[in-house]
Motif scaffolding. Sequence first.
Motif, PDB file in Angstrom:
ATOM      1  N   PRO A 199       0.840  -1.201   0.000  1.00 23.74           N
ATOM      2  CA  PRO A 199       0.000   0.000   0.000  1.00 23.74           C
ATOM      3  C   PRO A 199       0.875   1.251   0.000  1.00 23.74           C
ATOM      4  O   PRO A 199       1.633   1.464   0.950  1.00 23.74           O
ATOM      5  N   CYS A 200       0.776   2.066  -1.031  1.00 24.07           N
ATOM      6  CA  CYS A 200       1.686   3.215  -1.192  1.00 24.07           C
ATOM      7  C   CYS A 200       0.936   4.503  -1.493  1.00 24.07           C
ATOM      8  O   CYS A 200       1.510   5.421  -2.088  1.00 24.07           O
ATOM      9  N   ALA A 201      -0.355   4.603  -1.114  1.00 25.79           N
ATOM     10  CA  ALA A 201      -1.117   5.817  -1.433  1.00 25.79           C
ATOM     11  C   ALA A 201      -1.319   6.703  -0.203  1.00 25.79           C
ATOM     12  O   ALA A 201      -0.744   7.788  -0.107  1.00 25.79           O
ATOM     13  N   THR A 202      -2.102   6.221   0.768  1.00 23.59           N
ATOM     14  CA  THR A 202      -2.488   7.130   1.860  1.00 23.59           C
ATOM     15  C   THR A 202      -2.917   6.340   3.093  1.00 23.59           C
ATOM     16  O   THR A 202      -2.932   5.103   3.079  1.00 23.59           O
ATOM     17  N   GLN A 203      -3.278   7.058   4.183  1.00 17.35           N
ATOM     18  CA  GLN A 203      -3.646   6.383   5.428  1.00 17.35           C
ATOM     19  C   GLN A 203      -5.004   5.687   5.317  1.00 17.35           C
ATOM     20  O   GLN A 203      -5.877   6.109   4.579  1.00 17.35           O
ATOM     21  N   ASN A 204      -5.139   4.606   6.076  1.00 16.18           N
ATOM     22  CA  ASN A 204      -6.386   3.850   6.201  1.00 16.18           C
ATOM     23  C   ASN A 204      -6.972   3.422   4.858  1.00 16.18           C
ATOM     24  O   ASN A 204      -8.176   3.488   4.653  1.00 16.18           O
ATOM     25  N   GLU A 205      -6.121   2.970   3.965  1.00 17.10           N
ATOM     26  CA  GLU A 205      -6.616   2.505   2.671  1.00 17.10           C
ATOM     27  C   GLU A 205      -6.802   0.983   2.643  1.00 17.10           C
ATOM     28  O   GLU A 205      -7.310   0.437   1.678  1.00 17.10           O
ATOM     29  N   ILE A 206      -6.377   0.278   3.727  1.00 20.60           N
ATOM     30  CA  ILE A 206      -6.695  -1.154   3.859  1.00 20.60           C
ATOM     31  C   ILE A 206      -7.570  -1.300   5.098  1.00 20.60           C
ATOM     32  O   ILE A 206      -7.105  -1.157   6.233  1.00 20.60           O
TER      33      ILE A 206
END
Length: 450
Positions: free
Chosen positions: A322-329
């Motif tokens: 995951p390399c975009a932003t917080q709380n994306e999973i």
Amino acid sequence: MTASKHVDLDQFMNGLKRRNPGETEFHQAVYEVAANVFDYIADKAVYHEAQILRRIAEPDRIISFRVCWQDDNGMIRVNRGYRVQNNNSIGPYKGGLRFHPSVNQSILKFLAFEQTFKNSLTGLPMGGAKGGADFNPRGKSDNEVMRFCQSFMTELYRHVGEDIDIPAGDIGVGAREIGYLFGQWKRLTNRFTGVLTGKGREYGGSPIRTEATGYGTVYMLHDMLKQAGQDIEGKTCLVSGSGNVATYAIQKVNSLGGKVITASDSGGFVHDPEGIDEERLAYLIDLKTNRRGRIEEYAKQYGAKYYPKERPWGITADVALPCATQNEISQADARTLIANGCQAVAEGANMPTEQEGIHDFIEAKVLFAPSKAANAGGVAISGLEMSQNSARITWKEEELQKLLRDIMGDIHERCVQYGQTHDGYVDYVRGANIAGFIKVADAMVAYGVV
Ligand code: NDP
């Protein structure tokens, strides 16, 4: 015996929530560290007596300011800028600036808190900070971005300095923004010093700073897999994001023989079963970094499938970055990844996995590198950019590549040292939290009550 000895984790968190109402991201970040640290310090009175955790979770200071600028139509715009200086016990404050509409005090406090432990893990002398503004560079002209950056620095300059606080880039702050910010700093102070990192190579930037976070994340993935007797070669990989961290993570996975089959932006994700090879990656970097386009165009260009408003975690693959932003999973995403056989996750973004998701990964014995360990390569090279600026020299690229590799290897080792469990599984979250905590805590104990 002090009163603090009797405070348990729940009481600590309740107090923190009372003092910082509504700051959910900050609560989440502190809880993730506190859960491990409370356990570790249970029999270490010195840390209780000095109330170390409570002090680290109270930023040294928060600066909040108005940023006025004029758009291309002559309209006056008003944004809010911040700098959260969390802790400078082991070195000057250091951490990125984020320009994104979602920026608020809670998000910057969580990022500055995390940065304190991450910087400690690198082994370099850097404290923790973070800053930014609720300004959205997307859709703005270069002139508008320049006027915004100049206005932002006109306030920030009095709070930063090469031995005080050295900001860098983050979401929405890349080479263009750093250039405008540094130009304004130089104009205001009439000094040329390493007050920002991530600078252009022509004016003091370090080789491999741009690549360092993405590369470092993949080194961490590599070391975790190796520790478990596995390899990246031949593995399929899900990546989210298509910015600085994501694109260089893709490049490093490719070079180690893996295959990346997804990338995303805030509009959705693309699934390319053929793999984002070097040619496709060059297109993606040009699209997102130079043309500031949308990932949907990649799908059209290469016949890949585009999923608007979705994240890539439902696609089956061996590993996830995951390399975009917080709380994306979310927890549901984590469970889907586990059910689909995902073996390892390394967080390139800051805090991309929700707490419950992390818990599920660890319970399922998925190899899981938290952001403070996995993405520390960027700030490590920033720390080395500071050293080069102070000495007024530039190191060779090969030297820096080796230093980055060594630093990530050391971080991995420290995580194993403090995170290995009786059955051999490494809890990297625990390892990173404790290893990062000890150095800062010992410095704070040495200083007394300050
Ligand atoms: P960039 O601005 O270069 O890229 C961010 C990417 O994430 C873009 O593809 C962006 O899409 C996407 N994105 C941003 N917000 C959202 C959202 N709310 N939902 C879905 N996608 C989103 O940033 P970086 O690559 O520099 O940073 C990415 C992450 O890595 C952040 O968490 C950052 O804090 C962290 N990090 C970065 C470091 C660095 O050296 N750059 C160092 C350490 C951590 P779009 O184009 O649509 O905005």
